[in-house]
Design an enzyme around this catalytic site. Structure first.
Site, PDB file in Angstrom:
ATOM      1  N   ASN A 133      85.483  12.135  30.008  1.00  0.00           N
ATOM      2  CA  ASN A 133      85.788  11.209  31.103  1.00  0.00           C
ATOM      3  C   ASN A 133      87.281  11.238  31.473  1.00  0.00           C
ATOM      4  OD1 ASN A 133      85.372   9.188  33.115  1.00  0.00           O
ATOM      5  ND2 ASN A 133      83.545   8.576  31.994  1.00  0.00           N
ATOM      6  N   ARG A 134      87.709  10.257  32.257  1.00  0.00           N
ATOM      7  CA  ARG A 134      89.023  10.361  32.907  1.00  0.00           C
ATOM      8  C   ARG A 134      90.135   9.619  32.174  1.00  0.00           C
ATOM      9  NH1 ARG A 134      84.967  10.605  36.468  1.00  0.00           N
ATOM     10  NH2 ARG A 134      85.145  12.108  38.138  1.00  0.00           N
ATOM     11  N   HIS A 159      87.648  15.201  31.352  1.00  0.00           N
ATOM     12  CA  HIS A 159      86.892  16.015  30.383  1.00  0.00           C
ATOM     13  C   HIS A 159      87.753  17.041  29.639  1.00  0.00           C
ATOM     14  CE1 HIS A 159      83.427  14.005  31.776  1.00  0.00           C
ATOM     15  NE2 HIS A 159      83.012  14.830  32.709  1.00  0.00           N
ATOM     16  N   HIS A 231      77.537  16.760  27.509  1.00  0.00           N
ATOM     17  CA  HIS A 231      77.391  16.576  28.947  1.00  0.00           C
ATOM     18  C   HIS A 231      76.105  17.207  29.479  1.00  0.00           C
ATOM     19  CE1 HIS A 231      78.621  15.880  33.042  1.00  0.00           C
ATOM     20  NE2 HIS A 231      79.778  15.373  32.660  1.00  0.00           N
ATOM     21  N   SER A 232      75.006  17.036  28.755  1.00  0.00           N
ATOM     22  CA  SER A 232      73.726  17.575  29.248  1.00  0.00           C
ATOM     23  C   SER A 232      73.258  16.823  30.482  1.00  0.00           C
ATOM     24  CB  SER A 232      72.654  17.473  28.165  1.00  0.00           C
ATOM     25  OG  SER A 232      72.893  18.431  27.160  1.00  0.00           O
ATOM     26  N   ASP A 298      77.826   6.799  38.845  1.00  0.00           N
ATOM     27  CA  ASP A 298      78.808   7.578  38.087  1.00  0.00           C
ATOM     28  C   ASP A 298      79.668   6.545  37.364  1.00  0.00           C
ATOM     29  OD1 ASP A 298      80.303   9.596  37.046  1.00  0.00           O
ATOM     30  OD2 ASP A 298      81.098  10.342  38.943  1.00  0.00           O
ATOM     31  N   GLU A 363      76.046  10.264  29.164  1.00  0.00           N
ATOM     32  CA  GLU A 363      77.105  10.719  28.261  1.00  0.00           C
ATOM     33  C   GLU A 363      77.565   9.544  27.413  1.00  0.00           C
ATOM     34  OE1 GLU A 363      80.060  12.376  31.130  1.00  0.00           O
ATOM     35  OE2 GLU A 363      78.314  12.163  32.400  1.00  0.00           O
TER      36      GLU A 363
HETATM   37  C1  BGC Z   1      81.819  12.429  35.711  1.00  0.00           C
HETATM   38  C2  BGC Z   1      81.616  12.857  37.123  1.00  0.00           C
HETATM   39  C3  BGC Z   1      81.855  14.337  37.197  1.00  0.00           C
HETATM   40  C4  BGC Z   1      80.884  15.007  36.260  1.00  0.00           C
HETATM   41  C5  BGC Z   1      81.067  16.491  36.232  1.00  0.00           C
HETATM   42  C6  BGC Z   1      80.821  13.129  34.870  1.00  0.00           C
HETATM   43  O1  BGC Z   1      80.987  12.784  33.548  1.00  0.00           O
HETATM   44  O2  BGC Z   1      81.726  11.041  35.552  1.00  0.00           O
HETATM   45  O3  BGC Z   1      82.489  12.166  37.983  1.00  0.00           O
HETATM   46  O4  BGC Z   1      81.695  14.808  38.493  1.00  0.00           O
HETATM   47  O5  BGC Z   1      81.052  14.512  34.976  1.00  0.00           O
HETATM   48  O6  BGC Z   1      82.355  16.836  35.969  1.00  0.00           O
END
Ligand code: BGC
Length: 408
Positions: A133-134, A159, A231-232, A298, A363
């Site tokens: 995540n961010r 990520h 991230h499946s 999301d 996730e």
């Molecule tokens: C994020 C999305 C992103 C995706 C692919 C997700 O975990 O929340 O915003 O586009 O991953 O990168």
């Protein structure tokens, strides 16, 4: 393909005689047509000898990769490559016992390295890290020291950065006695801007009750943020539907982390009750997806129950196939992502075009941007501590007339 056929094949493989991992390389894939003899084997024989290894392709840097196949006595199969410790396929039975691939992915490494894949960056099945995540603006302060991470999502870090844990080759260790493979990656001090040498291990175990268990652990030599996840993207219709909008989801979460336009949490944990975010009871993804700001779900849901203890995160039901997936985790949150950025530019396994909402991700994780949010559960790993986290994706089926189960 019927389950019974797979079972017989497994038995054959098991009896092929002391086959160590690797020695089945090149044997036919599960769709193979060999006609097995009537042979029997004990459960122990079936387990422990069927971790197949086959070459998966060579990375652009010239590293060879391998695909590992775990199979259980019920015929369920999970394939994982050491490139990104990525789950590439999961074959799970529908209500008639027919196996189908329920995740998005590719049959070879080329798919994960293609220009269109790298451009859209969906992270299919990969382990994302160090921080799933961010992190806002790729910045945080730890122990009085300011750090700047790679920014790869507008002005934010996503990520793990430009070359996160999804794009490196992990060391793999098949654990046949446990029907598992352990992957280890040592991330050097300063990689993508993170402090400390971080040694991470991810163990995938396929159990006899059709669960894929993922155990994460990590240690560091300097304090660093860590937030590992898988991230499946799932589509339980296994290629029989053009999107995943019919999937009925229940989330064990009364609240979610409110985000700004660039998907960074504001710090507010908001109740879902009475809103389109509410999945405390079963709802099809498509029911309200168009009403969600930003083009779909999301969002990080705050799981009910205690951080660090195993609890139900989600139940997903696909009505046509009858497949059910339950998610359990020790993590405090789960990002429910409805595949909003899939745009039809990627064609995956089985020649499927991955259009918008073709798959969804759940996730399990700590909350986004935790390093900048003192009120969120901490993601700091200190030297001498061991990061430990477990998530289980359990597959089963339900008949048409069975009621939705309670999510907690
Ligand atoms: C994020 C999305 C992103 C995706 C692919 C997700 O975990 O929340 O915003 O586009 O991953 O990168």
């Amino acid at each position: 393909m019927k389950r019974s056929k797979i079972n017989k094949r497994l038995v054959l493989l098991a009896l092929a005689g002391g086959l160590g991992a690797g020695s089945l390389a090149g044997c036919s894939n599960p769709e193979g047509n060999e006609e097995p003899n009537e042979l029997t084997a004990t459960k122990d024989q079936q387990q422990g000898m069927d971790i197949r290894q086959v070459p998966f392709g060579t990375t652009k840097e010239g590293k060879e990769t391998t695909l590992y196949t775990l199979t259980n006595a019920k015929g369920m199969q999970v394939q994982i490559t050491d490139y990104g410790a990525t789950v590439t396929s999961i074959l799970a039975p529908d209500r008639d016992g027919e196996l189908g691939n329920v995740v998005l992915g590719f049959d070879s490494l080329a798919g994960y390295q293609s220009p269109e894949y790298l451009k859209s960056g969906p992270y299919f099945g990969a382990i994302v890290g160090r921080y799933g995540n961010r992190i806002a603006k790729g910045r945080f302060t730890l122990k009085g020291q300011k750090y700047r991470l790679a920014t790869n999502n507008g002005e934010n870090h996503l990520h793990g950065g430009t070359k996160g844990f999804d794009k490196v080759v992990w060391r793999a260790e098949p654990l046949p006695d446990q029907n598992a493979v352990r992957f280890t990656y040592v991330s050097p001090d300063g990689e993508e801007g993170y402090p400390g040498t971080l040694t991470s291990s991810v163990t995938y175990t396929l159990t006899e009750d059709n669960a894929l268990k993922i155990d994460y652990s990590a240690t560091t030599d300097k304090a660093t943020p860590v937030n590992l996840t898988n991230h499946s993207y799932f589509n339980l219709a296994a290629g029989q539907a053009s999107d995943a909008l019919d999937h009925v989801i229940t989330l064990n979460a009364d609240r979610y982390t409110v985000v700004n336009a660039s998907l960074i949490p504001t710090g507010e944990l908001r109740e879902v009750a009475g809103t389109v975010m509410d999945f405390t009871g079963p709802h099809a993804i498509g029911e309200r997806v168009k009403q969600v700001e930003g083009g779909g779900y999301d969002h990080n849901y705050v799981l009910n129950g205690e951080n660090g203890t195993m609890k139900k995160a989600a139940t997903v039901y696909e009505p046509n196939s009858g497949r059910v997936m339950e998610v359990f985790t020790t993590e405090p949150g789960v990002q429910f992502y409805s595949g909003n950025f899939l745009d039809g530019t990627i064609t995956g396994s089985g020649n499927k075009t991955y259009n918008r909402h073709y798959g969804f991700a759940l996730e399990t994780q700590h909350f986004p941007d935790s390093p900048n949010q003192p009120d969120f559960p901490s993601t700091t790993l200190e030297p001498g501590e061991t990061y430990a986290s477990t998530t289980i994706y359990k597959f089963s089926t339900r008949e048409n007339d069975q009621p939705e189960q309670q999510s907690r």
